[in-house]
Scaffold this active site. Structure first.
Site, PDB file in Angstrom:
ATOM      1  N   GLY A   1       0.705  -1.192  -0.110  1.00  0.00           N
ATOM      2  CA  GLY A   1      -0.103  -0.142   0.213  1.00  0.00           C
ATOM      3  C   GLY A   1       0.992   0.957   0.182  1.00  0.00           C
TER       4      GLY A   1
ATOM      5  N   GLY B   1       5.669   4.920  -8.641  1.00  0.00           N
ATOM      6  CA  GLY B   1       6.639   4.055  -9.016  1.00  0.00           C
ATOM      7  C   GLY B   1       5.652   2.511  -8.716  1.00  0.00           C
ATOM      8  CG  HIS B   2       3.771   1.372  -5.033  1.00  0.00           C
ATOM      9  ND1 HIS B   2       3.822   1.995  -4.133  1.00  0.00           N
ATOM     10  CD2 HIS B   2       4.277  -0.041  -4.552  1.00  0.00           C
ATOM     11  CE1 HIS B   2       4.295   1.582  -3.122  1.00  0.00           C
ATOM     12  NE2 HIS B   2       4.778   0.401  -3.197  1.00  0.00           N
TER      13      HIS B   2
ATOM     14  CE  LYS C   1      12.167   2.157  -3.195  1.00  0.00           C
ATOM     15  NZ  LYS C   1      12.648   1.557  -1.899  1.00  0.00           N
TER      16      LYS C   1
HETATM   17  O1  PAF Z   1       8.326  -4.414  -1.708  1.00  0.00           O
HETATM   18  C1  PAF Z   1       7.176  -4.334  -0.925  1.00  0.00           C
HETATM   19  O2  PAF Z   1       6.372  -3.499  -1.191  1.00  0.00           O
HETATM   20  C2  PAF Z   1       7.144  -5.598  -0.152  1.00  0.00           C
HETATM   21  O3  PAF Z   1       8.148  -6.048   0.235  1.00  0.00           O
HETATM   22  C3  PAF Z   1       6.349  -6.749  -0.744  1.00  0.00           C
HETATM   23  C4  PAF Z   1       6.946  -7.329  -1.917  1.00  0.00           C
HETATM   24  C5  PAF Z   1       4.894  -6.475  -1.144  1.00  0.00           C
HETATM   25  C6  PAF Z   1       6.187  -8.060   0.064  1.00  0.00           C
HETATM   26  O4  PAF Z   1       5.637  -7.757   1.232  1.00  0.00           O
END
Ligand code: PAF
Length: 279
Positions: A31, A36-37, A149
């Site tokens: 979340g 980037g996400h 990253k």
């Molecule tokens: O990179 C992240 O946000 C976390 O390490 C992941 C891959 C969602 C695992 O909880």
């Protein structure tokens, strides 16, 4: 877009879709979604029939003294961004459905998860490898998307998927950066006023080192010393290391693809950044 709350329901949905021959792109997150996400979500959307993101702040990758409780939880804006990026599903499991009472099974990826981040966060990769295995088992993805990253995390997940024969394509997406070069991270939200400016030194130091590499510098000691010397805005340097890009083991000199990786504290915020270089 639907929201699914348990691994059983997620798997039932995914099983039906995969059975019908549809590909599933999956972007796991905790979340606090930033650009980037969103680039991972958009790639998952563009390259697959169906797109799933997960939002789960995974307790097993935090040590007791770390920021699990303080980690930003921003469901309303996250779900709006996921919907705008065209997700079919947000998988947001409850903690008890992921880790029921008496939970005692963990996944350890040896070698590649040693050194670098695991020196100061020895619990971290076991937690990441465990939760990603569980998420993959629920989402049954064709492709899964991770950001460069977290370079060591990417290497750990690639090795996990290869060693366990999970049959998932791992897609590593380039680092998304702010205009001043700072690598995007949910933890950037912790930076106070002056710290935000000082945090630029990580990307600047790496850019300078990249120029040296392009000019022919191959010696690890000289490159890491140059980066350390440029991290003037950092309060504490956790590590500056030049490692093989796949095994994440230190190298004395550049002879193949490498990752130059930095972890440093600005104020109380631990920041990561890296560059890859292929001679
Ligand atoms: O990179 C992240 O946000 C976390 O390490 C992941 C891959 C969602 C695992 O909880």
């Amino acid at each position: 877009m639907i929201v699914i709350r348990t691994p059983e329901e997620m798997r039932a949905w995914a099983f039906e879709q995969r059975g019908a021959g549809r590909s599933i792109g999956f972007a796991p997150t905790m979340g606090a979604l930033h650009a980037g996400h969103v680039s991972l979500l958009e790639a998952a959307r563009a390259q697959n029939d169906l797109a799933v993101t997960s939002i789960f702040v995974n307790p097993t990758q935090f040590a007791p003294h770390e920021d699990f409780d303080a980690y930003p939880r921003t469901w309303e804006t996250d779900s709006a961004k996921a919907e705008a990026a065209g997700m079919d599903v947000i998988f947001a499991p409850t903690a008890s459905s992921m880790y029921p009472d008496g939970y005692s099974t963990y996944v350890t990826v040896e070698g590649v998860s040693e050194g670098l981040c695991s020196k100061s966060r020895p619990h971290f990769f076991r937690g990441v490898a465990t939760v990603c295995t569980k998420l993959f088992n629920a989402v049954l993805p064709t492709r899964a998307y991770f950001g460069q990253k977290d370079a060591q995390q990417c290497a750990v997940i690639k090795r996990l998927v290869r060693d366990l024969g999970l049959g998932i394509e791992i897609v590593e997406m380039p680092i998304a950066r702010e205009d001043d070069g700072l690598a995007m991270s949910s933890r950037n939200a912790y930076l106070q006023n002056g710290e935000r400016e000082r945090a630029q030194c990580l990307s600047k130091a790496l850019r300078e080192a990249e120029a040296l590499m392009r000019d022919g510098e191959r010696d690890t000691a000289r490159l890491t010393a140059a980066v350390r010397g440029s991290l003037t805005g950092a309060d504490t340097i956790d590590y500056v290391e030049l490692v093989d890009a796949e095994s994440m083991q230190p190298v004395d000199a550049i002879a193949g693809p490498v990752t130059l990786a930095v972890a440093a504290y600005v104020g109380k915020t631990r920041l990561l950044d890296n560059i890859k270089f292929i001679p």
